[in-house]
Design an enzyme around this catalytic site. Structure first.
Site, PDB file in Angstrom:
ATOM      1  N   ARG A 101      -3.592  10.053   0.905  1.00 59.28           N
ATOM      2  CA  ARG A 101      -2.805   9.807  -0.309  1.00 59.28           C
ATOM      3  C   ARG A 101      -3.685   9.735  -1.555  1.00 59.28           C
ATOM      4  NH1 ARG A 101      -2.820   5.273   3.035  1.00 59.28           N
ATOM      5  NH2 ARG A 101      -3.301   3.221   2.113  1.00 59.28           N
TER       6      ARG A 101
ATOM      7  N   ASN B 112       5.270   3.416   0.697  1.00 56.91           N
ATOM      8  CA  ASN B 112       5.428   2.638  -0.542  1.00 56.91           C
ATOM      9  C   ASN B 112       6.911   2.425  -0.825  1.00 56.91           C
ATOM     10  OD1 ASN B 112       2.698   4.342  -2.210  1.00 56.91           O
ATOM     11  ND2 ASN B 112       2.661   2.326  -1.285  1.00 56.91           N
TER      12      ASN B 112
ATOM     13  N   GLU C  20      -8.526   1.772   1.149  1.00 55.94           N
ATOM     14  CA  GLU C  20      -7.716   0.566   1.056  1.00 55.94           C
ATOM     15  C   GLU C  20      -8.180  -0.504   2.032  1.00 55.94           C
ATOM     16  OE1 GLU C  20      -6.457  -1.354  -0.734  1.00 55.94           O
ATOM     17  OE2 GLU C  20      -4.358  -0.842  -1.097  1.00 55.94           O
TER      18      GLU C  20
ATOM     19  N   GLN D 183       0.763  -0.574   4.413  1.00 61.40           N
ATOM     20  CA  GLN D 183       0.091   0.705   4.549  1.00 61.40           C
ATOM     21  C   GLN D 183      -1.361   0.553   4.981  1.00 61.40           C
ATOM     22  OE1 GLN D 183       1.470   4.645   2.273  1.00 61.40           O
ATOM     23  NE2 GLN D 183       0.692   3.069   0.964  1.00 61.40           N
TER      24      GLN D 183
ATOM     25  N   HIS E  35      -6.854   2.896  -4.264  1.00 60.89           N
ATOM     26  CA  HIS E  35      -5.634   2.239  -3.782  1.00 60.89           C
ATOM     27  C   HIS E  35      -5.381   0.927  -4.534  1.00 60.89           C
ATOM     28  CE1 HIS E  35      -5.797   4.910  -0.184  1.00 60.89           C
ATOM     29  NE2 HIS E  35      -7.089   4.823  -0.424  1.00 60.89           N
TER      30      HIS E  35
ATOM     31  N   ARG F 249      -4.860   4.779  -9.253  1.00 62.53           N
ATOM     32  CA  ARG F 249      -4.230   4.487  -7.969  1.00 62.53           C
ATOM     33  C   ARG F 249      -3.445   5.736  -7.538  1.00 62.53           C
ATOM     34  NH1 ARG F 249       0.976   0.827  -6.387  1.00 62.53           N
ATOM     35  NH2 ARG F 249       0.777   1.114  -4.127  1.00 62.53           N
ATOM     36  N   HIS F 250      -3.422   5.989  -6.241  1.00 63.88           N
ATOM     37  CA  HIS F 250      -2.748   7.174  -5.695  1.00 63.88           C
ATOM     38  C   HIS F 250      -1.251   7.200  -6.027  1.00 63.88           C
ATOM     39  CE1 HIS F 250      -0.670   4.809  -2.608  1.00 63.88           C
ATOM     40  NE2 HIS F 250      -1.821   4.156  -2.448  1.00 63.88           N
TER      41      HIS F 250
END
Length: 213
Positions: A57, A14, A81, A20, A152, A7-8
């Site tokens: 990201r 965040n 995402e 997001q 994501h 995951r980023h």
């Protein structure tokens, strides 16, 4: 075939707990720090190729993880995402507005979550991330390769749930949101991927599972 699914790193959205989704929010400095620490930890792993969501990201996280290595990086929209449409940009935790409460069902009551008309459903997320995994499974050129997958929270969860053998919408978050820059290792066994090790953290900061409450 072995996958290293990541995951980023953290973004300002965040940190502020804003929705997001497809908004193309870059990493913040702390997110880059997490990616660098993860990169150091992942030096022990052989990586042959990498795939990333096209969102900044995730792509920047992949670029940091691969820094100093001559490894090809490919964008794939199927691992971006989930789209939250008109919900994107609003607070995940505000309980004073009707639309915020409607969004919070995505985490707290996923089976009854109804996406806006301009958004994507959990079923659609399962479908496209499943197509991505299937394309890897069926690829002859990727046989016996080690792949980095930069993605994501929800997209990663959809892939891991499929590997666990559950496409339940109601229990989508049974294993919670993967922490930023957490790494899960999966291997292709027979006709599908199996999780070998999950939630590996290479940075020193304490990891707290995030929920929209």
């Amino acid at each position: 075939m072995r996958l290293y699914i990541v995951r980023h790193g953290e973004t300002d959205w965040n940190k502020k707990k804003l929705v997001q989704g497809r908004k193309d929010i870059p990493l913040n400095e702390y997110g880059r720090h997490l990616a660098r620490e993860t990169s150091y930890g992942m030096r022990q792993y052989q990586i042959d190729m990498a795939y990333t969501s096209p969102l900044r990201r995730a792509k920047e996280t992949a670029e940091i993880l691969l820094e100093g290595r001559n490894i090809p990086l490919y964008e794939d929209q199927r691992i971006q995402e989930i789209s939250f449409g008109s919900y994107e940009g609003m607070s995940c935790v505000d309980k004073t507005k009707e639309e915020n409460l409607a969004f919070q069902k995505f985490f707290q009551d996923t089976g009854n979550y109804i996406p806006p008309e301009d958004a994507e459903s959990v079923e659609q997320l399962y479908e496209r991330t499943g197509e991505f995994l299937k394309s890897l499974e069926e690829s002859k050129k990727l046989k016996n390769k080690n792949l980095l997958i930069s993605t994501h929270g929800a997209a990663m969860t959809a892939m891991l749930n499929r590997m666990r053998g559950s496409l339940s919408v109601e229990h989508f978050w049974k294993n919670e949101v993967p922490p930023n820059c957490s790494v899960t290792i999966a291997e292709l066994e027979g006709s599908g991927f199996k999780i070998i090790q999950e939630g590996i953290i290479f940075y020193k900061e304490e990891v707290k599972h995030w929920k929209a409450v």
